[in-house]
Scaffold this motif. Sequence first.
Motif, PDB file in Angstrom:
ATOM      1  N   TRP A  36       0.835  -1.204   0.000  1.00 40.58           N
ATOM      2  CA  TRP A  36       0.000   0.000   0.000  1.00 40.58           C
ATOM      3  C   TRP A  36       0.868   1.251   0.000  1.00 40.58           C
ATOM      4  CZ3 TRP A  36       0.049   3.897   3.549  1.00 40.58           C
ATOM      5  CH2 TRP A  36       0.632   3.644   4.795  1.00 40.58           C
ATOM      6  N   GLN A  37       2.007   1.193   0.688  1.00 31.30           N
ATOM      7  CA  GLN A  37       2.903   2.343   0.729  1.00 31.30           C
ATOM      8  C   GLN A  37       3.509   2.607  -0.647  1.00 31.30           C
ATOM      9  OE1 GLN A  37       5.371   0.774   3.922  1.00 31.30           O
ATOM     10  NE2 GLN A  37       4.703   2.434   5.281  1.00 31.30           N
ATOM     11  N   ASN A  40       0.859   4.366  -2.725  1.00 32.16           N
ATOM     12  CA  ASN A  40       0.626   5.705  -2.217  1.00 32.16           C
ATOM     13  C   ASN A  40       1.793   6.634  -2.552  1.00 32.16           C
ATOM     14  OD1 ASN A  40       0.907   7.690   0.330  1.00 32.16           O
ATOM     15  ND2 ASN A  40      -1.249   7.283  -0.081  1.00 32.16           N
ATOM     16  N   ALA A  43       1.947   7.480  -6.318  1.00 29.30           N
ATOM     17  CA  ALA A  43       0.923   8.453  -6.698  1.00 29.30           C
ATOM     18  C   ALA A  43       1.314   9.860  -6.265  1.00 29.30           C
ATOM     19  CB  ALA A  43      -0.428   8.063  -6.097  1.00 29.30           C
ATOM     20  N   PHE A  44       1.774  10.002  -5.031  1.00 24.71           N
ATOM     21  CA  PHE A  44       2.174  11.321  -4.555  1.00 24.71           C
ATOM     22  C   PHE A  44       3.360  11.872  -5.336  1.00 24.71           C
ATOM     23  CE2 PHE A  44      -0.547  10.819  -0.899  1.00 24.71           C
ATOM     24  CZ  PHE A  44      -0.845  12.125  -0.551  1.00 24.71           C
ATOM     25  N   PHE A 109       4.420   9.514   6.167  1.00 25.53           N
ATOM     26  CA  PHE A 109       3.413   8.511   6.515  1.00 25.53           C
ATOM     27  C   PHE A 109       2.653   8.903   7.779  1.00 25.53           C
ATOM     28  CE2 PHE A 109       6.290   5.507   4.124  1.00 25.53           C
ATOM     29  CZ  PHE A 109       5.429   5.360   3.042  1.00 25.53           C
TER      30      PHE A 109
END
Length: 154
Positions: A36-37, A40, A43-44, A109
Motif C-alpha cells: 500500500w505504501q 501511495n 501516486a504522490f 506517513f
Amino acid sequence: MGHARRVRTAADREPGPQVRFDTKIAVVLRSDLEPWQRLNVTAFLVSGLGTELPEVIGEPYADADGTPYLPMFRQPVLVFEADKETLTAAHGRALARALPRSVFTSDLFATGNDRDNRAAVRAVPGDQLDLVGLAVYGPRNAVDKVVKGARMHP
C-alpha cells in the motif's frame, strides 16, 4: 431496422511506428515498503510533475461515446526499487544534475495533509532525509544515470 454502431478496437488500427521518447519519467521506491505504501508513494511523487512540467502531459481522452477524461502523462512512468543507500545515491545524482524531482520521506506517513507534509520535509537537511521514494524527469540518459543501481519494480 437500426444499424448497430461498430466500435473500433486497437486490433482495427494499423500499428504505427513505435514512439521513443528522448525523456524519461522514473520513480524509485525503497524496497522495504509495504504494497500500500508503494502505491501511495508513487501516486504522490508523480502528482507534481504535470503541474510544473506541462510538456509531460498528453491530450485529454474521450471514449467512443464522447465522454471526456482528464489528460495523463504522454509517456510511460518507469517504477524502480532500491535499497536505502541506492535511493540516497539516486537523490544525490538527481540534485547534481539539477533534474526536476519530487521526494517522499518516511515522515510523510505520519502526516495527513499537504501543509504538514511540506513542513516535515523542510525540517530535515537534504542529506539527512529518510527517503522512501524519489521521482525524477529529464533527458533519458541523465535519468538512467540517476537510477543506476535500482532495479525495475517487480
